[in-house]
Design a protein around this motif. Structure first.
Motif, PDB file in Angstrom:
ATOM      1  N   HIS A   9      14.039   7.588  -2.514  1.00  0.00           N
ATOM      2  CA  HIS A   9      15.368   7.552  -1.895  1.00  0.00           C
ATOM      3  C   HIS A   9      15.497   6.316  -1.011  1.00  0.00           C
ATOM      4  O   HIS A   9      14.514   5.854  -0.441  1.00  0.00           O
ATOM      5  N   GLY A  10      16.698   5.791  -0.912  1.00  0.00           N
ATOM      6  CA  GLY A  10      16.954   4.635  -0.059  1.00  0.00           C
ATOM      7  C   GLY A  10      16.780   3.302  -0.763  1.00  0.00           C
ATOM      8  O   GLY A  10      16.793   2.260  -0.118  1.00  0.00           O
ATOM      9  N   ARG A  11      16.632   3.324  -2.062  1.00  0.00           N
ATOM     10  CA  ARG A  11      16.502   2.080  -2.832  1.00  0.00           C
ATOM     11  C   ARG A  11      17.858   1.421  -2.985  1.00  0.00           C
ATOM     12  O   ARG A  11      18.878   2.085  -3.032  1.00  0.00           O
ATOM     13  N   MET A  12      17.838   0.092  -3.126  1.00  0.00           N
ATOM     14  CA  MET A  12      19.057  -0.615  -3.510  1.00  0.00           C
ATOM     15  C   MET A  12      18.870  -1.199  -4.909  1.00  0.00           C
ATOM     16  O   MET A  12      19.725  -1.050  -5.748  1.00  0.00           O
ATOM     17  N   GLY A  15      13.441  -0.950  -4.774  1.00  0.00           N
ATOM     18  CA  GLY A  15      12.748  -0.191  -3.749  1.00  0.00           C
ATOM     19  C   GLY A  15      11.669  -0.968  -3.015  1.00  0.00           C
ATOM     20  O   GLY A  15      10.988  -0.414  -2.162  1.00  0.00           O
ATOM     21  N   ALA A  18      12.696  -1.382   0.743  1.00  0.00           N
ATOM     22  CA  ALA A  18      12.618  -0.068   1.388  1.00  0.00           C
ATOM     23  C   ALA A  18      11.166   0.347   1.589  1.00  0.00           C
ATOM     24  O   ALA A  18      10.815   0.910   2.630  1.00  0.00           O
ATOM     25  N   ARG A  22       9.416   0.891   5.245  1.00  0.00           N
ATOM     26  CA  ARG A  22       8.765   2.156   5.587  1.00  0.00           C
ATOM     27  C   ARG A  22       7.316   1.917   6.017  1.00  0.00           C
ATOM     28  O   ARG A  22       6.849   2.503   6.986  1.00  0.00           O
ATOM     29  N   ALA A  27      13.605  -1.167   9.849  1.00  0.00           N
ATOM     30  CA  ALA A  27      14.799  -0.679   9.166  1.00  0.00           C
ATOM     31  C   ALA A  27      14.903  -1.368   7.807  1.00  0.00           C
ATOM     32  O   ALA A  27      14.692  -2.584   7.711  1.00  0.00           O
ATOM     33  N   PRO A  28      15.224  -0.622   6.755  1.00  0.00           N
ATOM     34  CA  PRO A  28      15.360  -1.247   5.433  1.00  0.00           C
ATOM     35  C   PRO A  28      16.373  -2.386   5.419  1.00  0.00           C
ATOM     36  O   PRO A  28      16.159  -3.402   4.759  1.00  0.00           O
ATOM     37  N   SER A  29      17.464  -2.257   6.164  1.00  0.00           N
ATOM     38  CA  SER A  29      18.476  -3.323   6.185  1.00  0.00           C
ATOM     39  C   SER A  29      17.902  -4.606   6.780  1.00  0.00           C
ATOM     40  O   SER A  29      18.258  -5.704   6.345  1.00  0.00           O
ATOM     41  N   ARG A  32      15.748  -6.173   4.047  1.00  0.00           N
ATOM     42  CA  ARG A  32      16.635  -6.738   3.005  1.00  0.00           C
ATOM     43  C   ARG A  32      17.260  -8.048   3.468  1.00  0.00           C
ATOM     44  O   ARG A  32      17.342  -9.006   2.693  1.00  0.00           O
TER      45      ARG A  32
END
Length: 67
Positions: A9-12, A15, A18, A22, A27-29, A32
């Motif tokens: 979950h949380g992939r764009m 992954g 993300a 983790r 933060a994933p953002s 990215r």
């Protein structure tokens, strides 16, 4: 688990960002954005992303291997 894997979950896209976020508690953002900005610099960033995408296990396989 604190290993490096691509979460379900949380992939764009794949992954990778993300998973890195983790693993390192970011933060994933943020990851990215850093990945996107790094593409403005010369270097093999895109190739590294593809290699990580191919080599990092999915979350399901990561958890199965840990047990």
């Amino acid at each position: 688990m604190n290993g490096l894997y691509r979460p379900r979950h949380g992939r764009m896209i794949g992954g990778v960002c993300a998973g890195l976020a983790r693993r390192f508690g970011l933060a994933p953002s943020t990851v990215r954005l850093l990945a996107l900005l790094s593409c403005l610099l010369p270097g093999p960033q895109f190739v590294v992303y593809l290699v990580l995408w191919a080599m990092l296990p999915n979350e399901d396989r990561h958890h199965a291997a840990a047990h």
